[in-house]
Each structure stands twice: as structure tokens, then as C-alpha cells.
Design an enzyme around this catalytic site. Sequence first.
Site, PDB file in Angstrom:
ATOM      1  CB  SER A 229      34.476  31.800  52.764  1.00 21.44           C
ATOM      2  OG  SER A 229      35.846  31.714  52.923  1.00 21.44           O
ATOM      3  CG  ASP A 455      38.141  36.897  48.245  1.00 27.70           C
ATOM      4  OD1 ASP A 455      38.896  36.611  49.196  1.00 27.70           O
ATOM      5  OD2 ASP A 455      36.916  36.672  48.271  1.00 27.70           O
ATOM      6  CG  HIS A 485      36.639  36.695  52.260  1.00 28.98           C
ATOM      7  ND1 HIS A 485      37.020  35.866  51.235  1.00 28.98           N
ATOM      8  CD2 HIS A 485      36.131  35.869  53.224  1.00 28.98           C
ATOM      9  CE1 HIS A 485      36.764  34.615  51.543  1.00 28.98           C
ATOM     10  NE2 HIS A 485      36.215  34.589  52.745  1.00 28.98           N
TER      11      HIS A 485
END
Length: 516
Positions: A229, A455, A485
Site C-alpha cells: 500500500s 483492490d 487490498h
Amino acid sequence: MPRPFRLRAAALSACALLLPALLAGCAEGDEPAQDLTRQKLDWKACPAPDEAQGGGASPSPLPGARGRWECAAMKAPLDWDDPDGDTIGLALIRVRSSGPEGERIGSLIFNFGGPGGSGVTTLPAFGKDYATLRTRYDLVSFDPRGVGRSAPVTCEDDQELDQFLQQDGTPDDNVERIELLDATKEFNAACEDNSRHVLPHVRTTDAARDLDLMRQVLGDDKLYYFGISYGTELGGVYAHLFPDRVGRAVFDAVVDPALDYEQASLGQARGFQRALDNYAEDCVSQVEECPVGDSVEDVKNRIAELLRDLDRQSIPGVFPRQLTETMATSGIAQALYSKDFWPFLTDGLEQAYDGDGTILMVLADSMNGRSENGEYSNLVPANVAINCADAKPRYTPADVERLLPEFREASPLFGDFMAWGMITCTDWAVPGAADHPDVSAPGADPILVIGNTGDPATPYEGARSMAKALGEGVGVELTYNGQGHGAYNSEDRCVRKAVHGYLLDGKVPEAGAVCP
């Protein structure tokens, strides 16, 4: 998707950034003060996480004789433009490699995103998932500057944060707009009052230079890195600053480095809407009747109706708090981060239709870093501080009003929240660095860049953009057709084979490969 901040790793946030002017005096070859590169870390048994890290118990050992978690503090310059000035302590955690010493490659450093997440608490929580990687690496993570035990940013107290995070994030009239702006100004002023010494020094470029110091102190010639991320943005900025020091690296759940704050927010609105669509399709495809709607459109319409009702009147949540529209939206977004959470979303929606907001509020609390005892980690303050220090744009209510139609088209459910979230940095004490991060890294070793088509927080398109921006022969894109995610944590065999093959054996996957 908490309001009012963006979890970049998602705009739920964003952009670490280098202006050409900032590069003066911090060129690729710069070294930190020698006394810091030579420091010896005093590794000891890890204490229980403190409140800023989220609380809880000391990490449990992993299997094997060398499975004990160890913690240490590394000194780093508060201001990298004055490397011989004041220092701060950065909290580190590690577990030693489980394999034979002769097969050990080095230290594999993790950043799990946020920005604002404590790596010292996250790595042990998922340590078993990285058992294969541990056969050849010490697993290492850290609290980035401004986070957890690393000179944490502090703003409002727990009671004030409760009120702030329940604030109506989608104002319908001028009175509600003023209330939202005032609440944001008060929060930002509290950050300045309590953390003015650290706020100018929490940019992603600062954290990238900390990474290079960490690499040296840990004794590695190159950086071995696993970024997730926002951690992909941090890794990209590191690669730009130190391309010749990049070792084997993996970027998973990739932030798009080409987008500015507005574009990233808009993309994230689309990403969460796409994930909600996927959830609705999955729910109505079950053998048993979907309890939250008879069709995909019915599911989405009923959720939208619930949020409209909560905008008018909150319902009981976790006593004594009420579930507001903002908290419900955050809870729904949290459940979209993983397909494993979808059953909780179904239960939470069904419960909320009956007037009980407990489950959705628990999900929102998880998103916001609130523990059961009412204490907050410093996730929210750190997220805001890093995002606002990174991102140059500052938006006015007039800007938001102008952009609302486009955001609503991108996501009828999340568009308003994402649009109004852009005012978070408007009254911030520190100017933002740039429009978007520079991650170009010519000459760097290959970096495996993994995008997940489902995602919500870091939409799939960001992986291709990152691979392109890193440069030819550097960014190697891998597509995972999945939900949630990130990709590695899905336990997909194809993804894990590619990651393990590169990190453990140096086998670079074919660019453009697809899993499954």
C-alpha cells in the site's frame, strides 16, 4: 475509508514528493552523519505496544529456536538537512532468519502502509504469513517517523477524536459545511500545538532516507524491501533517491505515483465503488438468499438508503456512542479491504437495518485505530501529518463543490466523502512538498510490482503506472485477478511463487504475467 483522512496506501492517501529544489543538498550519494551509520542497535525482548502503537500484548514467539521477536531503537536525524543536529528514535522490530546462517541473504524490511500504521505491531501479527521468506531473511519492520513509538504525532485526545471522527463528512447545507471546516481547523490546530517540532519532518522523503540509514545499520549493502500500500510509495521514493542501493524488492497493493491528490481521491472513490459492486454481486450469487438485497442494484440502493437515514438520525452503536453516516461509511469501507470481511459487512448491514449499529461501528473503529477501551493509536494524526506534508495542493470548499459531480459519478456511495476529505490539509501548518512523488529509478535492480484487479484502496491501474514510472527494466508488473487490498496476503499460490522466486532466489518473473 475513514473521514477525514485518506489511507493512502491509499488517498485514503498519498503522495511523497520531491521538488527539484528539495533535491539540492540531498543528492543520491549523500550519507548520514557517520556516528549514526556506525551505531549499534541494542536488541531486547519487545515490550507490550503502547497506546500510540495500538496497545495489546507483547508479540508471541514464532516457531523455531530463533523465533523470538526483538526490538530496538535507531537514532536518526530529526532534520535530514541538518544530519548532525537533533535526533529522534525510530522503533524497530525483528525476528532472526530461521534457516542456516550460510543461506541468509540479509534483512527484509517491511512497510505495511497507512501512512501511519505501526510496523512494530503489524509484523508480528502477520509473522506466520512470511515464514517462507524468513528462511533466508531476518524479518524487520519499524514505526516510521511520526508513527507509534517513533516521535509520534499527537493531536486531539481520545474524547475529542471520538467527536471528530463522527463529524458529518458530507455536508448538505452551509451550516454543516461550517461545522465540518471548523472541526478540521480545530484538529489541525491541535496537531500544530502538540507536534510542531516533528510536523515539518515526516515527509516520505524523510522516511526514505531513514530506510537507507536502517539498511546501513543492519549491515546490508543493498535494501531488501517488501512494501504494501503506502509502503509502495515509500519504496518508490527510496528507489528514486538511491537507485544503486535497491536490492530485491516487492511492491504489493500499489499507490499510483502519477496522480495528484485530487486524482488519487477520485481513483480511490472508483476503487471502493468497484469493490462494493463486487461484494453485492457475490452476496446475491450465494445459494441462500442475500439478506441485504434481492439484486445487485437492490443491495446498493438499500445501503445508500441506510446512509441517508443515518444522515438524518443516528442509531445506537457501541455504547454510549451513536452510529452516524460517517462512521457507517468508514465501517463499510473497512469491510471492503478483504473478501474475508464480507460476511461481517452482511451481518453489520442486516443489523443496522434493524436499528443496531454495533458491527459497523466496530469495523469503523478498526479503520480509525480505536481500541475497545476507547484509546486511539496515533494512526489518524500520523496519516494526516504525512499526507499533508507530502501533498502540495490545498483545496477550498468551492473546489469541492466544483468537483462533487465528478466524484458522485465515480461513486454514488463514497464520492461525497472522498471529495470533502480533500479539505483535510487546507489549514495545515506545514506546506506540502509536491503534486506527486518522483519514483523514477534508472539503473535500479528489478522491482516486482503487483496489482490486484479488485483492490478498493489502491486501484489496480496504479501498478502499471508505478512499473512505468520506475523505468524500463526496473518495474516488473504482475497482475492478480482477485479481491481485497493486496495480493500476497490472499495466499494465492501463483502470487506467492512469484514473490518467493524473486526474493529468495533472484528469479525475476516475466513482465506482464497474470495470476491465476
